[in-house]
Write a protein that holds these residues in place. Structure first.
Motif, PDB file in Angstrom:
ATOM      1  N   ALA A  83       0.880  -1.172   0.159  1.00 21.29           N
ATOM      2  CA  ALA A  83       0.012   0.028  -0.119  1.00 21.29           C
ATOM      3  C   ALA A  83       0.763   1.389  -0.121  1.00 21.29           C
ATOM      4  CB  ALA A  83      -0.890   0.061   1.435  1.00 21.29           C
ATOM      5  N   GLY A  84       2.045   1.103   0.751  1.00 20.68           N
ATOM      6  CA  GLY A  84       2.986   2.393   0.641  1.00 20.68           C
ATOM      7  C   GLY A  84       3.528   2.655  -0.542  1.00 20.68           C
ATOM      8  N   VAL A  85       4.053   1.661  -1.257  1.00 25.56           N
ATOM      9  CA  VAL A  85       4.280   1.798  -2.531  1.00 25.56           C
ATOM     10  C   VAL A  85       3.351   2.381  -3.646  1.00 25.56           C
ATOM     11  CG1 VAL A  85       5.239   0.460  -4.495  1.00 25.56           C
ATOM     12  CG2 VAL A  85       6.268  -0.123  -2.289  1.00 25.56           C
ATOM     13  N   ILE A  86       2.192   1.932  -3.583  1.00 28.56           N
ATOM     14  CA  ILE A  86       1.121   2.202  -4.304  1.00 28.56           C
ATOM     15  C   ILE A  86       1.060   3.819  -4.079  1.00 28.56           C
ATOM     16  CG2 ILE A  86      -1.463   2.237  -4.855  1.00 28.56           C
ATOM     17  CD1 ILE A  86      -1.065  -0.754  -4.433  1.00 28.56           C
ATOM     18  N   LEU A  87       0.713   4.368  -2.665  1.00 27.85           N
ATOM     19  CA  LEU A  87       0.696   5.763  -2.222  1.00 27.85           C
ATOM     20  C   LEU A  87       2.033   6.331  -2.610  1.00 27.85           C
ATOM     21  CD1 LEU A  87      -0.822   5.137   0.923  1.00 27.85           C
ATOM     22  CD2 LEU A  87      -1.878   6.171  -0.749  1.00 27.85           C
ATOM     23  N   LEU A  88       3.198   6.024  -2.924  1.00 23.58           N
ATOM     24  CA  LEU A  88       4.366   6.662  -3.343  1.00 23.58           C
ATOM     25  C   LEU A  88       4.052   6.933  -4.883  1.00 23.58           C
ATOM     26  CD1 LEU A  88       7.165   7.610  -3.066  1.00 23.58           C
ATOM     27  CD2 LEU A  88       7.960   5.345  -3.610  1.00 23.58           C
ATOM     28  N   VAL A  89       3.764   5.799  -5.595  1.00 19.66           N
ATOM     29  CA  VAL A  89       3.430   6.204  -7.129  1.00 19.66           C
ATOM     30  C   VAL A  89       2.352   7.322  -7.240  1.00 19.66           C
ATOM     31  CG1 VAL A  89       2.508   5.218  -9.341  1.00 19.66           C
ATOM     32  CG2 VAL A  89       3.862   3.776  -7.666  1.00 19.66           C
ATOM     33  N   ILE A  90       1.354   7.186  -6.385  1.00 15.78           N
ATOM     34  CA  ILE A  90       0.033   8.352  -6.454  1.00 15.78           C
ATOM     35  C   ILE A  90       0.602   9.620  -6.165  1.00 15.78           C
ATOM     36  CG2 ILE A  90      -2.030   8.866  -5.386  1.00 15.78           C
ATOM     37  CD1 ILE A  90      -2.771   5.901  -5.188  1.00 15.78           C
ATOM     38  N   THR A  91       1.299   9.620  -5.035  1.00 15.64           N
ATOM     39  CA  THR A  91       2.116  10.815  -4.833  1.00 15.64           C
ATOM     40  C   THR A  91       2.987  11.679  -5.665  1.00 15.64           C
ATOM     41  OG1 THR A  91       1.982  10.262  -2.354  1.00 15.64           O
ATOM     42  CG2 THR A  91       3.595  12.022  -2.991  1.00 15.64           C
ATOM     43  N   PHE A  92       3.874  10.932  -6.345  1.00 14.30           N
ATOM     44  CA  PHE A  92       4.643  11.288  -7.441  1.00 14.30           C
ATOM     45  C   PHE A  92       3.840  11.844  -8.567  1.00 14.30           C
ATOM     46  CE2 PHE A  92       6.675  10.543 -11.409  1.00 14.30           C
ATOM     47  CZ  PHE A  92       7.843  11.263 -11.377  1.00 14.30           C
ATOM     48  N   LEU A  93       2.639  10.833  -9.109  1.00 13.79           N
ATOM     49  CA  LEU A  93       1.735  11.389 -10.169  1.00 13.79           C
ATOM     50  C   LEU A  93       1.177  12.717  -9.693  1.00 13.79           C
ATOM     51  CD1 LEU A  93       0.519   8.098 -11.270  1.00 13.79           C
ATOM     52  CD2 LEU A  93       2.182   9.452 -12.407  1.00 13.79           C
ATOM     53  N   ILE A  94       0.561  12.871  -8.487  1.00  7.02           N
ATOM     54  CA  ILE A  94      -0.264  14.081  -8.323  1.00  7.02           C
ATOM     55  C   ILE A  94       0.922  15.476  -8.119  1.00  7.02           C
ATOM     56  CG2 ILE A  94      -1.332  15.324  -6.514  1.00  7.02           C
ATOM     57  CD1 ILE A  94      -2.530  12.544  -5.757  1.00  7.02           C
ATOM     58  N   ASN A  95       1.941  15.073  -7.722  1.00 12.08           N
ATOM     59  CA  ASN A  95       3.200  16.077  -7.617  1.00 12.08           C
ATOM     60  C   ASN A  95       3.745  16.593  -8.877  1.00 12.08           C
ATOM     61  OD1 ASN A  95       4.891  17.990  -6.231  1.00 12.08           O
ATOM     62  ND2 ASN A  95       6.327  16.664  -6.876  1.00 12.08           N
ATOM     63  N   TYR A  96       3.670  15.547  -9.861  1.00 10.46           N
ATOM     64  CA  TYR A  96       4.124  15.884 -11.321  1.00 10.46           C
ATOM     65  C   TYR A  96       2.901  16.890 -12.090  1.00 10.46           C
ATOM     66  CZ  TYR A  96       5.649  15.274 -16.255  1.00 10.46           C
ATOM     67  OH  TYR A  96       6.003  15.697 -17.478  1.00 10.46           O
ATOM     68  N   TYR A  97       1.757  16.151 -11.835  1.00  9.37           N
ATOM     69  CA  TYR A  97       0.500  17.042 -12.444  1.00  9.37           C
ATOM     70  C   TYR A  97       0.529  18.307 -11.789  1.00  9.37           C
ATOM     71  CZ  TYR A  97      -4.014  18.708 -13.320  1.00  9.37           C
ATOM     72  OH  TYR A  97      -5.198  19.412 -13.591  1.00  9.37           O
ATOM     73  N   HIS A  98       0.523  18.504 -10.444  1.00  6.78           N
ATOM     74  CA  HIS A  98       0.635  19.684  -9.902  1.00  6.78           C
ATOM     75  C   HIS A  98       1.623  20.755 -10.407  1.00  6.78           C
ATOM     76  CE1 HIS A  98      -0.718  22.711  -7.016  1.00  6.78           C
ATOM     77  NE2 HIS A  98       0.503  22.933  -6.547  1.00  6.78           N
ATOM     78  N   GLN A  99       2.948  20.246 -10.715  1.00  7.06           N
ATOM     79  CA  GLN A  99       3.938  21.032 -10.856  1.00  7.06           C
ATOM     80  C   GLN A  99       3.726  21.542 -12.547  1.00  7.06           C
ATOM     81  OE1 GLN A  99       6.136  22.238  -8.857  1.00  7.06           O
ATOM     82  NE2 GLN A  99       5.154  21.324  -7.120  1.00  7.06           N
ATOM     83  N   GLU A 100       3.102  20.526 -13.386  1.00  6.33           N
ATOM     84  CA  GLU A 100       3.152  20.845 -14.711  1.00  6.33           C
ATOM     85  C   GLU A 100       2.074  22.015 -14.769  1.00  6.33           C
ATOM     86  OE1 GLU A 100       5.246  20.073 -17.321  1.00  6.33           O
ATOM     87  OE2 GLU A 100       6.641  19.373 -15.759  1.00  6.33           O
ATOM     88  N   VAL A 101       0.813  21.544 -14.412  1.00  3.94           N
ATOM     89  CA  VAL A 101      -0.278  22.315 -14.642  1.00  3.94           C
ATOM     90  C   VAL A 101      -0.526  23.848 -13.789  1.00  3.94           C
ATOM     91  CG1 VAL A 101      -2.733  21.972 -14.843  1.00  3.94           C
ATOM     92  CG2 VAL A 101      -1.335  20.529 -15.654  1.00  3.94           C
ATOM     93  N   HIS A 102      -0.083  23.445 -12.555  1.00  2.00           N
ATOM     94  CA  HIS A 102      -0.282  24.602 -11.482  1.00  2.00           C
ATOM     95  C   HIS A 102       0.867  25.036 -10.837  1.00  2.00           C
ATOM     96  CE1 HIS A 102      -4.645  23.960 -12.283  1.00  2.00           C
ATOM     97  NE2 HIS A 102      -4.580  22.584 -11.823  1.00  2.00           N
ATOM     98  N   PRO A 103       2.106  25.341 -11.529  1.00  4.46           N
ATOM     99  CA  PRO A 103       3.254  25.599 -10.647  1.00  4.46           C
ATOM    100  C   PRO A 103       3.266  26.652  -9.940  1.00  4.46           C
ATOM    101  CG  PRO A 103       3.371  26.047 -12.847  1.00  4.46           C
ATOM    102  CD  PRO A 103       2.151  26.022 -12.665  1.00  4.46           C
ATOM    103  N   GLY A 104       3.361  26.502  -8.488  1.00  2.00           N
ATOM    104  CA  GLY A 104       3.291  27.366  -7.431  1.00  2.00           C
ATOM    105  C   GLY A 104       1.956  28.089  -7.052  1.00  2.00           C
ATOM    106  N   ILE A 105       1.019  27.540  -7.453  1.00  2.00           N
ATOM    107  CA  ILE A 105      -0.449  27.962  -7.183  1.00  2.00           C
ATOM    108  C   ILE A 105      -1.055  26.913  -6.496  1.00  2.00           C
ATOM    109  CG2 ILE A 105      -2.514  28.713  -8.466  1.00  2.00           C
ATOM    110  CD1 ILE A 105      -0.928  29.359 -10.707  1.00  2.00           C
ATOM    111  N   GLY A 106      -1.605  27.694  -5.370  1.00  2.97           N
ATOM    112  CA  GLY A 106      -2.765  26.678  -4.490  1.00  2.97           C
ATOM    113  C   GLY A 106      -2.086  25.673  -3.718  1.00  2.97           C
TER     114      GLY A 106
END
Length: 60
Positions: A10-33
């Motif tokens: 479960a921790g490894v799955i959450l690690l992948v989810i964390t990475f994907l959400i962070n990547y999306y946030h940095q690409e689409v909404h850098p520094g916002i919210g």
């Protein structure tokens, strides 16, 4: 399969989810919210911590 193994998976799955959400946030909404990658990140740390405690409690 023991509980600590399930928590590790479960921790490894959450690690992948964390990475994907962070990547999306940095690409689409850098520094916002609020970066929602913190939510699965904290849950990942909790899962890994509990898994470690369960794994080592009998081996100390």
């Amino acid at each position: 399969m023991e509980i600590h193994q399930k928590l590790t998976i479960a921790g490894v799955i959450l690690l992948v989810i964390t990475f994907l959400i962070n990547y999306y946030h940095q690409e689409v909404h850098p520094g916002i919210g609020f970066n929602y990658a913190y939510v699965p990140g904290v849950l990942m740390l909790a899962a890994f911590s509990i898994s470690f405690i369960l794994f080592t409690k009998d081996r100390l």
